[in-house]
Design a protein around this motif. Structure first.
Motif, short mmCIF file in Angstrom:
data_model
loop_
_atom_site.label_atom_id
_atom_site.label_comp_id
_atom_site.label_asym_id
_atom_site.label_seq_id
_atom_site.Cartn_x
_atom_site.Cartn_y
_atom_site.Cartn_z
N SER A 1 -0.53 3.75 -2.96
CA SER A 1 -1.38 4.18 -3.20
C SER A 1 -1.79 5.28 -1.52
O SER A 1 -2.35 6.81 -1.60
CB SER A 1 -2.69 2.98 -2.73
N GLY A 2 -0.98 4.95 -0.78
CA GLY A 2 -0.47 5.36 0.25
C GLY A 2 -0.15 6.77 -0.43
O GLY A 2 0.02 8.27 1.09
N GLY A 3 0.96 7.39 -1.52
CA GLY A 3 1.24 8.55 -1.56
C GLY A 3 0.81 8.76 -2.65
O GLY A 3 1.39 10.05 -3.16
N GLY B 1 0.31 -1.13 0.21
CA GLY B 1 -0.36 -0.12 -0.31
C GLY B 1 0.85 1.28 -0.08
O GLY B 1 0.17 2.52 0.36
N THR B 2 2.70 1.09 -0.25
CA THR B 2 2.76 2.62 -0.04
C THR B 2 2.56 3.37 -1.68
O THR B 2 3.05 4.71 -0.93
CB THR B 2 4.68 1.92 -0.79
N TYR C 1 6.40 5.25 -8.07
CA TYR C 1 7.50 3.97 -8.95
C TYR C 1 8.94 4.45 -8.19
O TYR C 1 9.40 3.24 -7.87
CB TYR C 1 7.69 4.06 -9.82
N GLU C 2 8.74 5.51 -7.84
CA GLU C 2 10.33 5.26 -6.42
C GLU C 2 10.36 4.72 -5.04
O GLU C 2 11.42 4.54 -4.63
CB GLU C 2 10.24 6.81 -6.44
N ARG C 3 8.24 4.31 -4.50
CA ARG C 3 9.39 3.87 -3.19
C ARG C 3 8.26 2.79 -3.27
O ARG C 3 8.81 2.20 -2.13
CB ARG C 3 7.67 5.42 -2.90
N CYS C 4 8.15 2.12 -4.07
CA CYS C 4 8.22 0.80 -3.58
C CYS C 4 8.49 -0.16 -3.79
O CYS C 4 9.60 0.13 -3.78
CB CYS C 4 6.67 0.33 -4.83
N PRO C 5 9.02 -0.89 -2.06
CA PRO C 5 9.93 -1.19 -1.81
C PRO C 5 10.23 -2.73 -2.46
O PRO C 5 11.45 -3.21 -2.21
CB PRO C 5 9.89 -1.71 -0.12
N ARG C 6 9.50 -3.07 -3.06
CA ARG C 6 9.77 -4.68 -4.07
C ARG C 6 9.91 -3.95 -5.14
O ARG C 6 10.67 -5.05 -6.16
CB ARG C 6 8.89 -4.77 -4.31
N GLY C 7 10.54 -3.18 -5.87
CA GLY C 7 11.09 -2.34 -6.82
C GLY C 7 10.40 -2.74 -7.78
O GLY C 7 10.88 -2.94 -9.62
N TYR D 1 5.27 9.35 -10.66
CA TYR D 1 6.57 8.40 -10.18
C TYR D 1 6.91 8.49 -8.79
O TYR D 1 8.07 7.96 -8.81
CB TYR D 1 7.05 8.71 -10.77
N THR D 2 6.16 8.96 -8.11
CA THR D 2 5.88 9.10 -6.23
C THR D 2 5.94 7.43 -6.11
O THR D 2 6.66 7.22 -5.29
CB THR D 2 5.35 9.70 -5.71
#
Lengths: 674, 185, 317
Positions: free
Chosen positions: B38-40, B35-36, B82-88, B79-80
Motif C-alpha cells: 500500500s505504501g508504494g 504495508g510496503t 509485487y517487486e517490493r514485498c519482503p515476504r515474496g 507490479y510495484t
C-alpha cells in the motif's frame, strides 16, 4: 601416533552372554509394537541369555536393571532396543561401565526413529522391522570386543580469533584462569564494532567508556599475547594439539621507535576513505584507526601510499620503514575460539531507499559515528549535504532483514529495533524539538530493560513510532527526502518530507566467512543464514562440530552486547573445561593400518575427509592419526588390499549384521508376520 | 440510527485462501501486513483502495466482500508491490487471480464487458474503424492491419478458442450474449 | 535482406495498428535504417491485453497468447513488439508455457481445435530490448552523429511504463528495476538529455483495466505525472508503449478538461514514441516518422500537438 594400551590383540575370547533390554519409551515404542512379544523373540536369538523390558530404559531404574545383571554375572554383552544412539548411547555405555563391563561391549538397536516413529500406522510392519533391528544388534553384539579409551595431552593455550567485545572477554577470562591466550585481530586495533558505537541500550552507557578499559586490559594482561593487524593463515592438528601460523602484516613503522607524535599524519599528502568512519571522513595513508586505539600503533596503508618519502623524512625518530615485510609466527594451542563478528548489510541492495544516491540517507552505523563525540562531526549530528542539524529524522526498520526476496536476509537481526530507539533518543535528548519517526513492522524489545526503554522513549521523549514498512524514499528539493509508506493502523497512505533518513541495517555474516570456516575446519550454514554453525542450536550454542574449536558472538548469529559477552564467557568456560583436565579422550573407533598388508598405493590418503592419513615415505606405508580419525570408514572400504580395519566396525562385526538382516529359510518362523 | 452499524467479523474461513494456495500462491499466507504494498501503490494514494487490507481479507476468507468490491479493479497492475514485498507475495498476480474469481461469480465492470464483446466479435480489444483506417492510409500503411481484421479465418479461430475455453459463457458474449447487464459491484 | 542478420516477426497488438499507426510507421522506418527485417504476422489478434483479459480468465489469456506465438514459431523467427502490455502478455505466456508442462498441455488441447501447437521455440523481444542489446546505444549514437546538422538538444521526460520492467525475474535488464537507466541511454543522443523528474517510474494509470472502467482514476495518475514532467521543464515525453502514449496524448486533453479546476494551467507537452526521436536524431524526415498530421481527419492522434517539437528543432511542419 598414540597406540592404544592394549592394541588390537585383545579379543575377549569368552563366549558372549547377551542381555537384551527393550524399552517402551512410553507409547512411542510400546504403543506401536508388542514389547513383551519382542522379548520372547529376543530370547530365541543366538547367544541371548535374557531379555527384559521397561517403560523407560534410560531412567535410573532402567539403567539399574542393566547394572544389576552385569554385576550378577548374568550378562557380558548388552543390547538395548530403544531410541536412536544419538540420544542415549552414552547413557547406556556409562551404565555398563558402572556395572563393571567395558563400555564398548554395548550395542543399541534403534526401534524408535528407525521403526515405530516411521511406521506408526502399520503395526505388523513395525513389529517385523523391530525384530530385524534386534536380530542385527544381537548378531553384532556377539562379535564386540572391549576397547580402551586413550587420552592425549592438551596444550594449555587458546587461540582467540577476533578482538571485538566477544574475543576480548573470552581472552580475559581464559588469561585470568591461568591459560596462555593468543589474541589475533585482523584490523590494526582491538575493539571491533563496539568501538564505533556511541551509546549502548538500554543503559545508555557510553560504548567506548565500557569498552576501552577492557581493551587496555587485554593489551596489558601478562597471559595474553596480542597480535593485531594479523591473520591466521594456516591451521593444523587436532583438539588439544593445534598448530597455527599467523601472518603479522607490516605496519611499515618501527613501533619501538614511534613516539606517537602524529606529525606524519599531519603532513601526509594522501587522503583516502576512512573505514572506521564508514566513509564519512577521510584519513591519511599513514594513520591510526581512532584516538583510543589499542595498541596505539600507526600504520601505513600501502594500497594508497605513494611512497613519496615525506613522512619518512619528517619522522623525528626515523621510525618509517617502507621495506618491512610480514612476519610469521607459529603457535601451539589446545583450543580455539572464533569471535570474528559481523558485517553490516549493504543498503545499496534495496534500491528503493536511495542509499548511495540520495545524499542524506545514511545507515545506522554511520549515525553512530555522527553521534559519537570523537566521530567525523565531533558528536553533532550534521546531515551530509549541507551539514545542517536535521529538524526531522526518520528511521527505517528492517533494512536487509526479514527479507525473503533474496535481496536481504530472511532472519530478524535482533538489535535494530533497540538501536534505532536508542539513537533516536540520543538525538532527541540534545534536540527536543526535532520530529523523530521510527517506521517499523514489529517493534522487538525482548531483553532485560528493553520494553521499559521503548516505553520511556515514546512517553518521555515523544519519539513517534509508525507501523508501516517504508515503500520508497525519493529525493526532494534541498536534498530533503520524501518517505512513502502506509500508516497501517489508520489505513492511510503517508507521504512526508524530512531532513534526514537513517536506515536500520541488519547484521550479516562477514564477507570472508567462508575463508574463516575453511581455515578452522568448521561449517558455515551457507544454505540458510550463512553464519557459522553451532554444534546444537539449543544445547551446544558455543561448540562447533570440530572438537576444540568454539565460537562466540555475532559470528554465530546476530545478537546484542549482553548475549555476545555471555557467549564469549561460555566459550572461554568450554575451552577451560577441555584444557583443565590436561588431557582429552580419544574415542576408540578409529581406523588402523595393518602395516604388513599395506601396499603403499596411497589410495586412502586423498579420500580421508578429515586429513587424518599421512604417508610414511621411509616405511612406505599409510599412517592414520587416531585423533583426527573420526571413524567414518571410507578408507576401510576403499583399501584394495583390505589393509585397514576399524575398531568397533570390523568386518567380523558388520557382516553378521548383514546376514542377520535377511532371514534365512530356517529363521522364517521367527519372522512370520502375526 | 445510521450511526449504529457494525462490520464485526464473526467467521474466519480458509475457503478463499485455499483457492489461492491451490493456484500456487502460497506466500500469501506469509503476509505480515507490513504495508510496503500500500505504501508504494499509485492507486492507493488517490483512492480508498488498500492493497494490504485486500491481502488480509483474503487470509481471513471474507470472500463475498473481496469479490464484490469494485476496489478490486482499482489496481493498475503496475507490479510495484509485487517487486517490493519482503515476504515474496506475488501481490499483483493474486489480484489478477481474485479478478478471475470475481468474474466467475458474475462481478464485472460494464466497460470491460464491452471489451469482451469486441474481442469475441473482432479478435481485437480495440478494433479499427473507418476513421482510423483512413489514418493508416495517411501513414502509408495498409487500410487494414494484417491481423484478424485482414484475415477472417483468423478471427474465426479466435472465436473457436473463446468458445473452447468457455470465455463466451463466462463473460456473456457470442451465443451467450444477454440483454441484462453484469453486476458492476 | 537484413545485413546484420536480425529478423523478427512484428507483433502489432491493437492500439498501434488501430489507433496509433504512426508508431508502426516510425518503428518500421527506423528499423529499416538499421537493416533489421520485420515480417508480418498474418492473422495475429489482441495479445490478449493483460490488464483486462488476463484479469477475466487466465486460461483464455494463455490460449490466445499462445496462438499468437505459434504464428511466429511457424515463421521460424522471434517476435518483436512495440507495446509494454503486449510484452507483459507474450513474455509471461511464453515463459509460463515453456516451464509448466500442465499448462502447456491444457493450452495445446485448445489449440489443437484450430490445428495449432505451441512448441516454445520463439523468444519475445520488446523493440527497446532489440535496440539496446542487439544494436546498442553506442551504435545508435554513431549513426546520429552525422544525421542532423544541428543536434536536437531536447530535454526529455522518459516514461518507462510498468510491464517493460516488472516483474524483473524474466526480463533482460540485468536486475535494473527501481532505478533503471537503459531506456535513458537509448535516447540521450544528438544532445538530448533525459531528465530526472519526481516519480519518473510511476505508472501512467492506463493499465490493469483502469482506463477502461474508471477513466477518471487513470487520468488522476496522468495528471500527477504531467505535473511532475512540467515541473522538470521537459520539451517532450518519450514513451515505449502505445497505451502509455495514448494516456499521455489523448489523456493530456482529457486531463486538461476534467481537472481544469485542479491544475494551475492546461498541459501541452508533446508526446513522442522513442523510435520517432531516434529517427529525428538520425536526420530522417518528420513525415516518414508519422509526425505530420492528416489535414482532413478528425478525432485521430496526435491529440496533443507535436508541432512545437518540430518547430523547436527547426523542421518545417
Amino acid at each position: 601416533m598414540v597406540k592404544p594400551k592394549n592394541g588390537i590383540k585383545i579379543t575377549g575370547r569368552e563366549p558372549p552372554k547377551i542381555g537384551v533390554y527393550i524399552c517402551w519409551c512410553g507409547i512411542n515404542i510400546g504403543g506401536v509394537v508388542d514389547v513383551p512379544k519382542l522379548c520372547d523373540y529376543s530370547r530365541s536369538l543366538p547367544n541371548v541369555v535374557l531379555a527384559s523390558e521397561y517403560k523407560f530404559m534410560c531412567s535410573d531404574i532402567g539403567q539399574g536393571m542393566i547394572m544389576e545383571d552385569i554385576r550378577a554375572g548374568k550378562v557380558n554383552r548388552v543390547v538395548v532396543a530403544s531410541c536412536s544412539p544419538r540420544m542415549h548411547e552414552e547413557t547406556f555405555r556409562r551404565a555398563c561401565e558402572e556395572g563393571g563391563l567395558n563400555k564398548y561391549l554395548f550395542e543399541q538397536a534403534n526401534i524408535r526413529e528407525h521403526c515405530t516413529w516411521v511406521t506408526m500406522n502399520d503395526i505388523p510392519g513395525a513389529t517385523r522391522i523391530a525384530k530385524d533391528h534386534i536380530r542385527m544388534a544381537v548378531a553384532k553384539a556377539g562379535q564386540l570386543k572391549p576397547l580402551e579409551v586413550t587420552t592425549v595431552k592438551v596444550e594449555p593455550a587458546t587461540l582467540v580469533v577476533g578482538a571485538g567485545i566477544a574475543g576480548i572477554n573470552a581472552a580475559l577470562d581464559l588469561a585470568n584462569s591461568g591459560y596462555k591466550v593468543y589474541l589475533v585481530e585482523k584490523s590494526p586495533t582491538v575493539g571491533g564494532h563496539m568501538a564505533q558505537l556511541d551509546k549502548t541500550f538500554p543503559t545508555m552507557d557510553c560504548s567506548s567508556c565500557i569498552t576501552t578499559p577492557k581493551m587496555s586490559e587485554v593489551a596489558r594482561n601478562p597471559n595474553i599475547e596480542l597480535m593485531t593487524y594479523s591473520e591466521v593463515v594456516a591451521l593444523d592438528g587436532y583438539v588439544g594439539n593445534f598448530k597455527a601460523r599467523i601472518e603479522k602484516y607490516p605496519h611499515y613503522i618501527d613501533q619501538e621507535a614511534c613516539t606517537g607524535c602524529g606529525h606524519c599524519v599531519d603532513i601526509c599528502p594522501i587522503e583516502c576513505a576512512n573505514e572506521f568512519e564508514l566513509g564519512m571522513k577521510p584519513r591519511k595513508a599513514i594513520y591510526i584507526s581512532f584516538p583510543q586505539a589499542v595498541p596505539g600503533e600507526y600504520t601505513i596503508d600501502m594500497n594508497h601510499c605513494i611512497r613519496c618519502g615525506i613522512c619518512k623524512e619528517a619522522c623525528p625518530t626515523d621510525a618509517v620503514h617502507y621495506n618491512d615485510i610480514s612476519e610469521y609466527v607459529d603457535i601451539k594451542i589446545g583450543t580455539i575460539i572464533i569471535a570474528t563478528g559481523f558485517d553490516p548489510y549493504d543498503a545499496k541492495r534495496l534500491e528503493q531507499y536511495g542509499f548511495g544516491r540520495h545524499k542524506n540517507v545514511i545507515n545506522a552505523l554511520q549515525m553512530e559515528r555522527l553521534l559519537s563525540s570523537y566521530g567525523p562531526t565531533e558528536g553533532k549530528v550534521k546531515r551530509p549535504s549541507d551539514l545542517k542539524e536535521p529538524e526531522s529524522i526518520v528511521w527505517v526498520q528492517c533494512v536487509g532483514s526479514r527479507d525473503f526476496t533474496g535481496r536481504g536476509k530472511k532472519y530478524c537481526s535482533r538489535v535494530c529495533c533497540m538501536y534505532a530507539t536508542k539513537q533516536a533518543r540520543s538525538y532527541k535528548e540534545k534536540h527536543p524539538n526535532t520530529q523523530i519517526l521510527i517506521f517499523y513492522i514489529d517493534l522487538r524489545a525482548f531483553g532485560k530493560g528493553y520494553e521499559e526503554f521503548y516505553y520511556d522513549a515514546a512517553k518521555n521523549y515523544g519519539i513517534k513510532f509508525i507501523r508501516g514498512r517504508v515503500s520508497e524514499i525519493l529525493e526532494a528539493e534541498n536534498d530533503n527526502l520524501i518517505i512513502r509508506a502506509e500508516e497501517t493502523m489508520l489505513q492511510r497512505p503517508l507521504e512526508l518530507e524530512v531532513d534526514m533518513v537513517v536506515l536500520s541495517i541488519g547484521l550479516e555474516p562477514r564477507e570472508d566467512i567462508d575463508d574463516i570456516a575453511r581455515i578452522f575446519n568448521v561449517t558455515a550454514t551457507k544454505t540458510e543464514d550463512g553464519f557459522l554453525m553451532e554444534a546444537h542450536p539449543k544445547l551446544r550454542p558455543v561448540d562447533t562440530l570440530t572438537d576444540g574449536v568454539f565460537v562466540a558472538g555475532n559470528v554465530v548469529g546476530p545478537k546484542d552486547i549482553p548475549d555476545t559477552v555471555a557467549q564469549a564467557k561460555a566459550a572461554a568456560s568450554s575451552a577451560a573445561t577441555l584444557m583443565s583436565r590436561g588431557e582429552v579422550e580419544i574415542i576408540p573407533y578409529y581406523a588402523m593400518v595393518i602395516d604388513h598388508k599395506c601396499a603403499g598405493c596411497k589410495s586412502c590418503i586423498g579420500l580421508c575427509p578429515f586429513n587424518a592419513i599421512t604417508f610414511n615415505e621411509i616405511e612406505s606405508i599409510a599412517e592414520i592419526n587416531d585423533i583426527l580419525c573420526k571413524g567414518c570408514g571410507t578408507c576401510v572400504a576403499a583399501c584394495p588390499s583390505k589393509a585397514i580395519i576399524q575398531n568397533h566396525f570390523d568386518d567380523v562385526q558388520i557382516l553378521p549384521m548383514i546376514e542377520a538382516a535377511i532371514p534365512k529359510k530356517s529363521q522364517k518362523e521367527e519372522v512370520k508376520v502375526e | 440510527m445510521e450511526i449504529i452499524k457494525t462490520n464485526k467479523i464473526t467467521k474466519i474461513s480458509d475457503d478463499l485462501s485455499n483457492l489461492l494456495r491451490d493456484a500456487g500462491y502460497l506466500e500469501l499466507s506469509a503476509c505480515i501486513q507490513c504495508g510496503t504494498c500500500s505504501g508504494g501503490c499509485p492507486s492507493g494514494r488517490r483512492t480508498a483502495y488498500r492493497t494490504r487490507s485486500l491481502m488480509k481479507k483474503v487470509q481471513l476468507g471474507l470472500k463475498e466482500e473481496v469479490l464484490s468490491d469494485k476496489e478490486l479493479w482499482f489496481c493498475s497492475t503496475c507490479y510495484t508491490c509485487y517487486e517490493r514485498c519482503p515476504r515474496g507475495v506475488p501481490v499483483t498476480d493474486v489480484i489478477i487471480y481474485l479478478r478471475n474469481l470475481a468474474v466467475q461469480e458474475g462481478y464485472m465492470q460494464a466497460p470491460h464487458l464491452a471489451l469482451c464483446k469486441m474481442f469475441y466479435d473482432t479478435g481485437h480489444g480495440v478494433p479499427i474503424n473507418d476513421n482510423f483506417s483512413q489514418l493508416r492510409k495517411h501513414h502509408k500503411l495498409s487500410d487494414l492491419p494484417p491481423t484478424t481484421h485482414q484475415f477472417p479465418k483468423a478471427a474465426k479461430e479466435i472465436q473457436t478458442l473463446l468458445k473452447s475455453t468457455e470465455f463466451d459463457k463466462l463473460t456473456g458474449v457470442g451465443d451467450y450474449e444477454k440483454k441484462e447487464d453484469k453486476k458492476g459491484g | 535482406m537484413a545485413s546484420n542478420g536480425l529478423k523478427f516477426a512484428l507483433f502489432l497488438g491493437c492500439v498501434i495498428p488501430n489507433r496509433y499507426p504512426f508508431i508502426e510507421r516510425a518503428t518500421k522506418a527506423v528499423f529499416g535504417k538499421f537493416k533489421i527485417e520485420l515480417i508480418e504476422m498474418e492473422g495475429a489478434s489482441c495479445c490478449p491485453a493483460p490488464g483486462v483479459f488476463r484479469g477475466f480468465d487466465i486460461d483464455t489469456w494463455l490460449v490466445v497468447g499462445a496462438r499468437n506465438i505459434t504464428i511466429a514459431e511457424e515463421l521460424g523467427v522471434d517476435i518483436a513488439l512495440m507495446c509494454n502490455g503486449c510484452y507483459g502478455s507474450l513474455l509471461e505466456v511464453n515463459h509460463t508455457l515453456k516451464h509448466d508442462k500442465e499448462k502447456k498441455k491444457m493450452v495445446n488441447e485448445h489449440l489443437a481445435k484450430i490445428g495449432r501447437e505451441f512448441k516454445g521455440t520463439a523468444k519475445i523481444r520488446h523493440v527497446i530490448d532489440i535496440m539496446y542489446h542487439d544494436i546498442g546505444p553506442e551504435k545508435i549514437r554513431n549513426r546520429t552523429k552525422y544525421g542532423r546538422k544541428v543536434p536536437l538538444n531536447l530535454n526529455l521526460a522518459v516514461h518507462y511504463g510498468c510491464h517493460l520492467v516488472k516483474p524483473r525475474d524474466i526480463r533482460p535488464w540485468d536486475n535494473q528495476v527501481e532505478n533503471p537507466t537503459f531506456f535513458d541511454e537509448l535516447v540521450e543522443i544528438s544532445g538530448c538529455k533525459s531528465l530526472n523528474y519526481k516519480d519518473k517510474f510511476m505508472c501512467c494509470g492506463a493499465g490493469g483495466g483502469v482506463r477502461g472502467a474508471f477513466k477518471e482514476l487513470s487520468l488522476d495518475y496522468t495528471r500527477e505525472k504531467l505535473e511532475n514532467i512540467t515541473a522538470a521543464q521537459a520539451d517532450a515525453i518519450i514513451t515505449g508503449c502505445p497505451f502509455c502514449h495514448l494516456q499521455f496524448d489523448l489523456g493530456q486533453v482529457e486531463v486538461n478538461n476534467i481537472f481544469k479546476d485542479k491544475i494551475s494551467a492546461p498541459f501541452s507537452i508533446p508526446v513522442l514514441y522513442f523510435t520517432q526521436l531516434i529517427g529525428l536524431a538520425m536526420g530522417m524526415k518528420a513525415e516518414e516518422l508519422g509526425m505530420i498530421r492528416s489535414p482532413d481527419l478528425k478525432g485521430v492522434p496526435p491529440f496533443t500537438p507535436v508541432k512545437p517539437i518540430l518547430t523547436k528543432i527547426g523542421e518545417s511542419a
